[in-house]
Design an enzyme around this catalytic site. Structure first.
Site, PDB file in Angstrom:
ATOM      1  N   ASP A  20      54.994  61.850   7.627  1.00 25.99           N
ATOM      2  CA  ASP A  20      54.447  62.273   6.358  1.00 25.99           C
ATOM      3  C   ASP A  20      52.749  61.659   6.339  1.00 25.99           C
ATOM      4  O   ASP A  20      52.077  62.113   6.009  1.00 25.99           O
ATOM      5  CB  ASP A  20      55.105  61.625   5.263  1.00 25.99           C
ATOM      6  CG  ASP A  20      54.457  61.931   3.923  1.00 25.99           C
ATOM      7  OD1 ASP A  20      54.521  63.136   3.361  1.00 25.99           O
ATOM      8  OD2 ASP A  20      53.942  60.951   2.980  1.00 25.99           O
ATOM      9  N   ARG A  41      45.525  75.901  -2.585  1.00 26.33           N
ATOM     10  CA  ARG A  41      45.675  74.705  -2.625  1.00 26.33           C
ATOM     11  C   ARG A  41      47.086  74.229  -1.833  1.00 26.33           C
ATOM     12  O   ARG A  41      47.229  73.007  -1.709  1.00 26.33           O
ATOM     13  CB  ARG A  41      46.103  74.194  -4.032  1.00 26.33           C
ATOM     14  CG  ARG A  41      45.048  74.196  -5.021  1.00 26.33           C
ATOM     15  CD  ARG A  41      45.178  74.269  -6.664  1.00 26.33           C
ATOM     16  NE  ARG A  41      45.987  72.855  -6.704  1.00 26.33           N
ATOM     17  CZ  ARG A  41      47.013  72.491  -7.805  1.00 26.33           C
ATOM     18  NH1 ARG A  41      47.586  73.339  -8.212  1.00 26.33           N
ATOM     19  NH2 ARG A  41      47.703  71.437  -7.518  1.00 26.33           N
ATOM     20  N   LYS A  42      47.636  75.095  -0.997  1.00 25.21           N
ATOM     21  CA  LYS A  42      48.702  74.712  -0.223  1.00 25.21           C
ATOM     22  C   LYS A  42      48.231  74.536   1.192  1.00 25.21           C
ATOM     23  O   LYS A  42      47.347  75.343   1.546  1.00 25.21           O
ATOM     24  CB  LYS A  42      49.670  75.946  -0.404  1.00 25.21           C
ATOM     25  CG  LYS A  42      50.274  75.962  -1.811  1.00 25.21           C
ATOM     26  CD  LYS A  42      51.172  77.254  -1.615  1.00 25.21           C
ATOM     27  CE  LYS A  42      51.787  77.565  -3.152  1.00 25.21           C
ATOM     28  NZ  LYS A  42      52.991  78.447  -3.009  1.00 25.21           N
ATOM     29  N   LYS A  85      64.897  63.561  16.818  1.00 29.18           N
ATOM     30  CA  LYS A  85      65.199  63.950  18.216  1.00 29.18           C
ATOM     31  C   LYS A  85      65.801  62.936  19.057  1.00 29.18           C
ATOM     32  O   LYS A  85      66.641  62.935  19.939  1.00 29.18           O
ATOM     33  CB  LYS A  85      64.082  64.593  19.003  1.00 29.18           C
ATOM     34  CG  LYS A  85      63.493  65.856  18.119  1.00 29.18           C
ATOM     35  CD  LYS A  85      62.441  66.724  18.943  1.00 29.18           C
ATOM     36  CE  LYS A  85      62.019  67.984  18.234  1.00 29.18           C
ATOM     37  NZ  LYS A  85      61.424  68.777  19.056  1.00 29.18           N
TER      38      LYS A  85
END
Length: 149
Positions: free
Chosen positions: A69, A119-120, A93
């Protein structure tokens, strides 16, 4: 782990940032330091302290998600955009080592913006070991924050 022949630019961090991932003002945070590569990828060499273990000797899954993140967030930030995670997908993994008995076991985080639309921002990240083996990968959707007047 970062190759010395890479032309990396340090990314600035707010001095009093309390972010768990990168905030220097957070005493229990990960204190990640990101760099921008010439191709637009953000990179960070990281060591997971054993205080953030799941199984002994390995990073907790939530910390792995946090690392991915953070790499995705910084990829968006490298474009001058402040955005928050709207969706996060993680593929675990291989186990990611934590520092064992004080011995650092670094991994490399890499993040990049795959595409943007208004905005994405659709972003990808991965964690690799010193040999370049992919340990975890993530995809996310980040939404730009617009400050209200």
């Amino acid at each position: 782990m970062t190759a010395t022949n890479e032309n990396l630019t340090p990314m600035a961090h707010a001095a009093q940032n309390r972010c768990f991932g990168c905030g220097e003002a957070n005493p229990v945070g990960l204190h990640l330091k990101f760099f921008l590569a010439e191709d637009g990828t953000v990179v960070c060499d990281a060591v997971v302290p054993d205080s953030y273990e799941g199984p002994q000797g390995y990073a907790h899954g939530g910390i792995i998600a946090t690392l991915l993140d953070e790499a995705m967030s910084k990829a968006v930030r490298s474009r001058g955009v402040v955005a928050m995670t709207a969706k996060l997908e993680v593929e675990y993994k291989r186990p990611i080592p934590s520092s064992a008995a004080g011995e650092p076991r670094p991994v490399r985080l890499e993040g990049r913006v795959a595409r943007s639309e208004g905005r994405k921002h659709w972003v990808e990240a991965r964690i690799v070991d010193a040999g370049g083996i992919e340990l975890a990968a993530g995809k996310g959707l980040f939404i730009e924050i617009r400050h209200r007047a």
